[in-house]
Design a protein around this motif. Structure first.
Motif, short mmCIF file in Angstrom:
data_model
loop_
_atom_site.label_atom_id
_atom_site.label_comp_id
_atom_site.label_asym_id
_atom_site.label_seq_id
_atom_site.Cartn_x
_atom_site.Cartn_y
_atom_site.Cartn_z
N UNK A 257 40.88 8.69 39.83
CA UNK A 257 40.87 9.32 41.30
C UNK A 257 38.79 9.38 42.00
N UNK A 258 38.35 10.10 41.08
CA UNK A 258 36.40 9.95 41.60
C UNK A 258 36.44 8.44 41.99
N UNK A 259 36.32 7.53 41.56
CA UNK A 259 36.40 6.18 42.01
C UNK A 259 37.48 5.81 43.22
N UNK A 260 38.27 6.07 43.22
CA UNK A 260 39.16 5.89 44.48
C UNK A 260 38.50 6.26 45.96
N UNK A 261 37.43 8.10 45.38
CA UNK A 261 36.97 8.56 46.69
C UNK A 261 35.76 7.73 47.20
N UNK A 262 34.96 7.30 45.78
CA UNK A 262 33.88 6.53 46.37
C UNK A 262 33.86 5.82 47.03
N UNK A 263 35.17 4.47 46.98
CA UNK A 263 35.36 3.70 47.62
C UNK A 263 35.72 3.63 48.43
N UNK A 264 36.72 4.73 48.61
CA UNK A 264 37.28 4.38 49.98
C UNK A 264 36.34 5.27 50.88
N UNK A 265 35.16 6.14 50.65
CA UNK A 265 34.15 6.72 51.31
C UNK A 265 33.06 5.01 51.76
N UNK A 266 32.91 4.06 51.37
CA UNK A 266 32.64 3.77 51.63
C UNK A 266 33.10 2.00 52.61
N UNK A 267 34.26 2.00 52.45
CA UNK A 267 35.27 1.27 53.14
C UNK A 267 35.18 1.55 54.44
N UNK A 268 35.60 3.19 54.20
CA UNK A 268 35.43 4.00 55.72
C UNK A 268 34.40 4.17 56.43
N UNK A 269 33.42 4.05 56.24
CA UNK A 269 32.11 3.76 56.86
C UNK A 269 31.21 3.07 57.72
N UNK A 270 32.06 1.43 56.37
CA UNK A 270 31.82 0.36 56.51
C UNK A 270 32.98 -0.23 58.63
N UNK A 271 33.70 0.30 57.74
CA UNK A 271 34.58 0.26 59.42
C UNK A 271 34.60 1.29 60.71
N UNK A 280 41.73 6.21 64.16
CA UNK A 280 42.90 6.68 64.87
C UNK A 280 42.68 5.67 66.49
N UNK A 281 41.28 5.87 67.02
CA UNK A 281 40.57 5.27 68.27
C UNK A 281 41.12 3.64 68.23
N UNK A 282 40.43 3.14 66.97
CA UNK A 282 40.60 1.45 66.53
C UNK A 282 42.61 1.35 66.50
N UNK A 283 43.06 1.97 66.41
CA UNK A 283 44.67 2.23 65.89
C UNK A 283 45.34 2.41 67.27
N UNK A 284 44.95 3.43 68.44
CA UNK A 284 45.92 3.88 69.77
C UNK A 284 46.35 2.61 70.20
N UNK A 285 45.31 1.72 70.92
CA UNK A 285 46.44 0.71 71.62
C UNK A 285 47.44 0.15 71.28
N UNK A 286 47.43 0.01 69.48
CA UNK A 286 49.03 -1.05 68.98
C UNK A 286 50.36 1.10 69.99
N UNK A 287 49.73 1.61 70.04
CA UNK A 287 50.71 2.88 70.02
C UNK A 287 51.21 3.28 71.94
#
Length: 392
Positions: A257-271, A280-287
């Motif tokens: 579970x902790x590894x999930x949070x760490x990996x998710x944080x890194x991936x989120x920051x990269x995005x 959410x702003x990236x996805x907004x044009x789709x809707x």
């Protein structure tokens, strides 16, 4: 037979991924008001989804034949079944409302669920005595089907909020919506990390003392950030835990579970660094062209149908089986408690919607919170807290 089953699940996964792109493509084309092309792309998307669903049913049947019992007895089997029911719910709703955007958000959630399931042991093992009952098929499949239909309301609520919430300024709404999307990204991050360590064939073993005071062995397939109770490292040169937890907590699963949070944080920051805006702003044009009233109705009807099915499977059938297996209807096991919490939450959802007029944004937020509770029950309760359902 087992290899055939695994291949069918892989085919279903790939087809769901392809279908997602076709649904997204239909939305992009609709901006140019080319209705015929839009319908064609949507039609291709739903046909591919149906083929993928048929492939996943094939996986379910072949695994049942190979194992001699319904494949819902462990986390891998239950979670893949949950993903299959989510796709089934989407297919039904699509033919009722013909809404392509729902596929863009529902199918990726199903993909994450199935990919997440693949991180758990996939071997077919004999049922333990507690699971050798026809109630396994009745209780678990009904509960999973109910949760899947309720999860569809999450997809609808997420679509509603992505369009409705103003992304031009920071607020509590943008924060909590972004937190929700972070949770999905964290799941993806976990899959990437777990796959990487699996390909590297990483393993680290520890001896430890369980809650009964007996010695046991734990094999970690990710570096151990969290060690088990009174652990002793067996593997030379392995990464040593930074902390130790009581025997009541499943240290190996908490580590995951902790590894999930760490990996998710890194991936989120990269995005965020790449796009320079909120997810959410990236996805907004789709809707942008979505009818909010229609999405609100889809979310509400999903809860209206999913709630009684979940109640039947997760509470009523569960209590009947508990009486037969453990000679008591209720025992405050962590899984039982969170099934009750889920029931009470969705009961409150319907009460607030019908008697207090909580439509639109309020209803969408409730749908998102409900899905968080379901995922907490599936992930955190199963992975971290030891209980009578720990074998799952």
């Amino acid at each position: 037979m087992v290899e055939i089953s695994s291949n069918l699940l892989y085919i279903a996964f790939v087809l769901y991924l392809i279908a997602t792109f076709f649904f997204a493509g239909s939305i992009k084309i609709s901006k140019d008001k080319e209705e015929k092309k839009t319908s064609r792309w949507s039609l291709i998307g739903i046909v591919i989804t149906l083929i993928g669903f048929a492939s996943q049913i094939g996986y379910f049947i072949t695994r049942w034949i190979a194992g001699g019992h319904a494949p819902v007895s462990n986390l891998f089997e239950f979670t893949t079944f949950f993903g299959m029911m989510l796709v089934a719910a989407f297919i039904i709703i699509y033919f009722i409302y013909k809404t392509s955007i729902l596929g863009v958000f529902t199918l990726p959630v199903a993909l994450l669920v199935i990919a997440y399931a693949s991180m758990f042991p996939r071997e077919i093992t004999p049922l333990i005595p507690a699971l050798q009952s026809d109630w396994l098929h009745i209780h678990v499949t009904t509960a999973a089907a109910g949760e899947a239909i309720l999860a569809l309301s999450f997809a609808a609520g997420l679509i509603y909020l992505i369009k409705f919430v103003d992304q031009t300024k920071s607020s509590k709404r943008t924060f909590w919506l972004e937190t929700t999307l972070f949770g999905l990204i964290a799941t993806l991050g976990f899959i990437i990390v777990a796959t990487s360590f699996s390909l590297a064939d990483y393993e680290s073993k520890f001896n430890w003392v369980d809650k009964r005071g007996q010695e046991a062995e734990a094999a970690y397939h990710m570096p151990a950030l969290i060690g088990p109770h009174k652990y002793e490292s067996v593997t030379d040169g392995s990464f040593q835990p930074l902390a130790e937890v009581p025997a009541l907590i499943n240290a190996m699963k908490l580590n995951t579970f902790i590894w999930s949070l760490l990996a998710g944080t890194i991936l989120y920051l990269l995005i965020r660094l790449i796009f320079r805006k909120r997810v959410a702003a990236i996805l907004q044009p789709l809707v942008r062209k979505i009818d909010l009233n229609l999405v609100d109705e889809i979310g509400y009807r999903s809860v209206l149908i999913g709630f009684p099915i979940f109640t039947l499977g997760a509470l009523i059938f569960a209590m009947i089986w508990a009486q037969m297996a453990w000679t008591r209807f209720w025992g405050w096991d962590p899984k039982e408690v969170w099934a009750l919490v889920t029931f009470l939450f969705y009961a409150a959802f319907l009460h607030l919607r019908l008697s207090k007029g909580w439509h639109g944004e309020k209803s969408a937020w409730l749908a998102v919170i409900g899905f968080v509770i379901i995922m907490f029950n599936l992930i955190a309760v199963n992975l971290i807290i030891a209980g009578l359902h720990s074998y799952a």
